[in-house]
Design an enzyme around this catalytic site. Structure first.
Site, short mmCIF file in Angstrom:
data_model
loop_
_atom_site.label_atom_id
_atom_site.label_comp_id
_atom_site.label_asym_id
_atom_site.label_seq_id
_atom_site.Cartn_x
_atom_site.Cartn_y
_atom_site.Cartn_z
N ASP A 281 0.86 -1.17 0.00
CA ASP A 281 0.00 0.00 0.00
C ASP A 281 0.92 1.24 0.00
OD1 ASP A 281 -2.14 1.71 0.02
OD2 ASP A 281 -3.18 0.76 1.68
C1 BGC Z 1 -5.02 3.27 0.26
C2 BGC Z 1 -5.22 2.29 -0.87
C3 BGC Z 1 -5.02 2.95 -2.20
C4 BGC Z 1 -3.66 3.61 -2.22
C5 BGC Z 1 -3.31 4.26 -3.56
C6 BGC Z 1 -3.76 4.08 0.11
O1 BGC Z 1 -3.72 5.08 1.05
O2 BGC Z 1 -4.99 2.57 1.48
O3 BGC Z 1 -6.50 1.73 -0.77
O4 BGC Z 1 -5.14 2.01 -3.22
O5 BGC Z 1 -3.61 4.59 -1.20
O6 BGC Z 1 -4.02 5.38 -3.81
#
Ligand code: BGC
Length: 755
Positions: A281
């Protein structure tokens, strides 16, 4: 591409997740040619900004890095022309010309935003959800995107957690079916097709179980709970062939998911046979430093060894892996394996064959925000609404009435799309006021705001990070209230649109108080006091605590955050063009003290009396019942349904056999309607404590008024199984009790025996 090549590609795609050991010649050739630096470059996922940056870091010098072969994928870039610029840098200017993955968070629609996932799940309509995902894929690929950071399948049983909005609620069985439908919708049968894209199931794993409902907080749970309650939807996505997995921010058994070898390798690859790639993530690799796992080099090495393939934004892999290799902390084979998995994903997308396959500049105007797509979004929204209460049949409202449309969300374009809709355009959203005028042009509709979403300026500041969502009026609350009361008194019926602003849920939007804000509670009480019939249209991204409002003589239609067609869809249901059929997919508590709350609880050794009465030395509260305000699976209709004649196909079955339950459902009311028939199973005695009941099947049926149908739900041999203390998936002999009905409190029951 010639026919032979296409067939080979199709075969490879179909067996993708099972082919951890299978080698793709094109990828192997490429790996032979790659330098160590180029291999590490493929493990680097960057964002030049432009999307929603959910962390503090935004990537720098992206262009230079792409040319140097230091980037495997990008996100936050969209539009065929812009993506082409990036893709050409990779293909024409990097030494080996390896195309980029282009990712995006298309969570509930690309430009045609449909309801937040929690809302969509309330439709219990898997075919419709698959269609929704297909539409999202068609639109996103038209804009150059080939990889989607969805579906989010985290089981969530704590409505304080703002990201409950992004998933399918509390249940592993329903969550699993939805995970499959979404993966199928995004990926289709052929990933090289111009309208399909790689899906990414997230957040692996257990992210929804953050302690105290606080986002990014620690998670700690037993393995049997994990396997039985939290892991099934991720596994279902893997079994459905999902191409990638995103690791979560939280720790699992003390090790952050991003660097957790048990999770990413032993479970995901070795036990489940996942053959795709794992991405972190947003900077979750770097965040292992404050988690307490060491410096950047240490956590990067740990993550690579654990089975992480791609590092989102943090550049830990890019900046430390070479050094770790020189110092013997990782092996070249580990780097090559990760790189291979990223390249294989590019290969199955068809990007090596044609890196520009998603870059047809004629497509956006043909495929995005079409009338057809907007019609689907409207339908999806109407199907997601849940009728919580309908005192005196206030709903539906006739189209010729004098209507007072009141509330801070009644004319609030900024709050229609819902959380995590970065690709949508909130200016395109239809407000409730507009929808009412579109659908009931003969009605007299007047509008008053009546109250602020919240009067608390500090709270509003926390919510308004992406722009105004809570707009505190220049007028005093008293002036707004007076105007609303006067309007209500002068009308036949009041519709009050109240609840949460979009950013009151979502990422980093946890709440300790999940009631309707006080400013709006005052408004509701005053509107009811006028004596006029009042219908509440309740918007939220989570279950709310509404014990007081539920006691009022009102109708309550729960509409979540409905997306771009919000106003039209709400009007369709309020005026009876569509009879609501949604059912809650997460339990609504009476108060936050009951949380975590879910229907599939266990009896405990000292169960509370079935009557709900307090009894000393029993598992109950002094000050509230154990039961929720509204159970999982709950939802009313403008008509009524009766259940009769529950039958099982057998009384006794052997291991490996299936069994069917049949029930007659009759529409006994005055409208045509749809009902979600639900089947719950209780394994009466087994080697680990069983939940009281678990959803194991459902069917949504459509019944004309007066019509009845026999509905049959079949339980497969696997539906009787659970993970025992040794984590083996088994069915243990003994009695099973089947419950069938309209929600998780279903009482109609029959038993059978497994030999
Ligand atoms: C979130 C994800 C997301 C990623 C990219 C993160 O903060 O937890 O769900 O896909 O950002 O934008």
């Amino acid at each position: 591409m010639n026919i032979k090549h296409s067939i080979l590609l199709l075969v490879l795609c179909a067996s993708f997740t099972l082919s951890a050991q299978k080698r793709i010649p094109k990828v192997e050739d490429l790996l032979q040619k790659m330098t160590l630096e180029e291999k590490i470059g493929q493990l680097n996922l960057l964002t030049p900004g432009g999307g929603v940056a959910t962390g503090e870091v935004v990537s720098k010098n992206v262009e230079t890095k792409i040319k140097a072969g230091q980037v495997g994928g990008l996100f936050g870039v969209a539009g065929p022309d812009k993506v082409r610029v990036a893709q050409e840098l990779a293909v024409k200017e990097s030494r080996l010309g390896i195309p980029l993955l282009i990712g995006s968070d298309v969570i509930h629609g690309y430009k045609t935003t449909y309801p937040i996932p929690l809302g969509l799940s309330a439709s219990w309509d898997l075919a419709l959800m698959e269609q929704a995902a297909q539409m999202a894929a068609r639109e996103a690929t038209a804009d150059g995107i080939n990889w989607n950071f969805s579906p989010m399948v985290d089981v969530a049983r704590d409505p304080r957690w703002g990201r409950i909005a992004e998933g399918a609620g509390e249940d592993p069985y329903l969550g699993s079916r939805i995970a499959e439908a979404m993966v199928k919708g995004y990926q289709g049968n052929d990933l090289t097709a111009s309208h399909t894209k790689l899906a990414c199931v997230k957040h692996f794993a257990l992210y929804g179980a953050a302690e105290a409902g606080r986002d990014y907080h620690s998670v700690d749970m037993s393995k049997v709970k994990m396997f039985n309650q939290y892991l099934p939807p991720y596994k279902a996505a893997v079994d459905a062939g999902v191409a990638s997995v995103m690791s979560s921010f939280n720790d699992v058994d003390g090790v952050p998911a991003t660097g957790n070898k048990w999770l990413l390798t032993d479970l995901l690859r070795d036990r489940w046979g996942f053959g795709g790639f794992v991405v972190s993530d947003y900077t979750s690799l770097n965040e292992m430093i404050p988690h307490g796992l060491g410096d950047l080099q240490a956590v990067s090495a740990l993550s690579l060894k654990a089975g992480l393939d791609m590092d989102m934004v943090g550049e830990g892999f890019l900046t430390t892996l070479k050094k770790s290799l020189e110092e013997g902390k990782v092996t070249e084979e580990e780097i090559t394996n990760a790189c291979r998995r990223v390249l294989e994903a590019k290969y199955i997308s068809g990007l090596f064959d044609d890196p520009y396959r998603y870059l047809d500049s004629k497509r956006p105007s043909k495929d995005i925000l079409t009338n057809e797509n907007r019609a689907l979004a409207r339908k999806l929204a109407a199907h997601s609404f849940v009728l919580l209460k309908n005192e005196n049949n206030i709903l539906p409202i006739q189209k010729n009435k004098k209507i007072a449309l009141i509330g801070p969300l009644a004319d609030s374009r900024n709050n229609m799309l819902g959380t995590w809709a970065p690709t949508g355009d909130l200016n395109l959203a239809v407000t409730i006021l507009e929808g009412f005028k579109n659908v009931a042009s003969n009605a007299t509709i007047s509008y008053a705001k009546g109250a602020n979403i919240s009067d608390d300026e500090e709270f509003a500041k926390h919510v308004n990070v992406f722009g105004p969502r809570i707009e505190i009026d220049e007028r005093s609350p008293e002036v707004m209230l007076e105007e609303a009361i006067a309007l209500a008194k002068n009308s036949d019926v009041v519709v009050a649109v109240v609840g949460e602003a979009t950013e009151m849920t979502g990422e980093a939007a946890s709440r300790t108080d999940i009631s309707i804000p006080e400013s709006q509670k005052i408004l509701i009480r005053n509107l009811v006091a006028t004596g006029k019939p009042v219908a509440l249209v309740l918007m939220s991204g989570r279950p709310l605590t509404i014990p007081d409002e539920f006691e009022l003589p009102v109708a309550i239609l729960q509409v979540w955050h409905p997306g771009v067609e919000a106003g039209n869809a709400i009007a369709d249901v309020v005026f009876g063009d569509y009879n609501p059929s949604g059912k809650l997919t997460a339990t609504w508590p009476r108060n936050v003290g009951q949380i975590p709350i879910y229907y599939s609880v266990k009896y405990t050794g000292r169960p509370a009396p079935e009557s709900g009465e307090f009894q000393k030395f029993r598992s109950n509260y002094l000050d509230a019942p154990n039961s929720p305000l509204l159970p999982f699976g709950y939802g009313l209709s403008y008509t009524t349904f009766e259940y009769s004649d529950l039958k099982l196909s057998k009384e006794t079955i052997g291991q490996g056999e299936s069994i069917s339950a049949t029930v007659t459902v009759t529409n006994t009311g005055n409208y045509d309607g749809e009902e979600v028939v639900q089947l719950y199973l209780r394994d009466v005695v087994r080697s680990i404590t069983p939940p009281k009941r678990e959803l194991k099947g459902f069917q949504k049926v459509s019944l004309k008024k007066g019509e009845h149908k026999e509905v049959t739900i079949t339980l497969s041999a696997d539906d009787l199984k659970f993970y025992n203390g040794q984590l083996n998936f088994v069915a243990e002999p003994g009695e099973f009790q089947v419950f069938v009905g309209t929600n998780s409190d279903a009482e109609m029951t029959k038993s059978f025996t497994l030999k």
